[in-house]
Write a protein that holds these residues in place. Structure first.
Motif, short mmCIF file in Angstrom:
data_model
loop_
_atom_site.label_atom_id
_atom_site.label_comp_id
_atom_site.label_asym_id
_atom_site.label_seq_id
_atom_site.Cartn_x
_atom_site.Cartn_y
_atom_site.Cartn_z
N TYR A 108 4.56 6.39 -93.76
CA TYR A 108 4.50 7.88 -94.31
C TYR A 108 3.56 7.69 -95.62
CZ TYR A 108 8.02 8.43 -90.62
OH TYR A 108 8.47 8.21 -89.54
N PHE A 162 11.20 10.14 -102.00
CA PHE A 162 11.00 11.42 -101.41
C PHE A 162 11.29 12.46 -102.41
CE2 PHE A 162 12.03 9.14 -97.87
CZ PHE A 162 12.03 9.90 -96.71
N LEU A 214 17.11 8.76 -100.47
CA LEU A 214 15.78 9.37 -100.30
C LEU A 214 15.10 9.34 -101.78
CD1 LEU A 214 16.64 12.07 -97.77
CD2 LEU A 214 15.82 9.82 -97.26
N LEU A 232 9.97 3.58 -93.27
CA LEU A 232 9.55 4.49 -94.22
C LEU A 232 7.85 4.01 -94.51
CD1 LEU A 232 12.08 5.07 -96.94
CD2 LEU A 232 11.52 6.41 -94.93
N LYS A 281 6.35 12.11 -98.19
CA LYS A 281 7.72 12.17 -98.19
C LYS A 281 8.48 13.25 -98.57
CE LYS A 281 7.91 7.67 -99.25
NZ LYS A 281 8.35 6.26 -99.80
N ASN A 327 13.50 6.30 -102.69
CA ASN A 327 12.62 6.02 -101.70
C ASN A 327 11.36 6.78 -101.89
OD1 ASN A 327 13.26 3.27 -100.11
ND2 ASN A 327 14.86 4.35 -100.07
#
Length: 222
Positions: free
Chosen positions: A131, A192, A187, A128, A134, A190
């Motif tokens: 990026y 997203f 997700l 990750l 996200k 993290n």
């Protein structure tokens, strides 16, 4: 082809030239540069499409159409709700096929780069760090009428127009069964964003194409 025929060449530094074939020998050919072409065909935002494995030839469809729409990287993974599994013997064979499809789609759509494709065992092995944006397409968010996340993403990207090429969006899509609660929790932890893609629930192979089309309109045509 025969002498006098023209074709396009993309160089290693992503420049495009129209070539005219001058001579054909037994194992070689000679061509001259007629003109160099200045055109922008790549999405201004770098996009990685991450998809859970789906049944039949859906991976073929996704990479072909999403290449035409400007995606730059593809990653497939075995989701919690994936019915299909790629064993180690099948993985390389599948990837070879997908790379061939991607190359053909790149040529057809006059891309100046050939997108990459790879496979990971599960979503938790996705790297990750690279990026800057996200998102995960989440049908429960769509059912609840979530409409702001994608618009906010586009707005953030447009504000960074000068450095837009340095931005890299990763977009996660589930298989036919969707994204599991455990995957969504991972997700979310993290950073997203849970993103709805309109009021209609799309098939696994349709959602990535919707996203790329929306990004193209917002960043290239609007």
């Amino acid at each position: 082809m025969k002498p006098g025929d023209c074709f396009e060449v993309v160089t290693a530094d992503k420049k495009v030239a129209v070539m005219e074939l001058e001579e054909i020998a037994e194992h070689s050919a000679t061509a001259r540069v007629c003109k160099e072409i200045e055109h922008t065909v790549e999405l201004p935002l770098q996009v990685t499409i991450v998809c859970g494995l789906s049944k039949k030839d859906k991976a073929d469809w996704i990479v072909q159409k999403a290449t035409e729409l400007g995606a730059q990287h593809f990653i497939f993974f075995s989701g919690d709700y994936s019915i299909v599994k790629w064993d180690k013997k099948k993985q390389e064979k599948k990837l070879v096929r997908l790379r061939k499809i991607i190359r053909g789609a790149s040529e057809q759509s006059h891309r100046v780069m050939v997108p990459t494709v790879s496979y990971i065992e599960n979503i938790k092995t996705l790297q990750l760090e690279k990026y800057s944006e996200k998102m995960v397409a989440y049908e429960e968010a769509a059912k609840e009428g979530e409409t702001a996340s994608l618009a906010k993403l586009v707005s953030r990207v447009k504000k960074q127009q000068r450095s837009i090429k340095d931005l890299h969006l990763v977009a996660v899509f589930g298989p036919e069964g969707g994204i599991s609660p455990a995957e969504i929790q991972y997700l979310k932890s993290n950073d997203f964003s849970l993103t709805g893609l309109g009021p209609r629930i799309m098939r696994a192979e349709t959602a990535p194409l919707y996203l790329l089309s929306a990004l193209s309109y917002a960043l290239e045509l609007n």
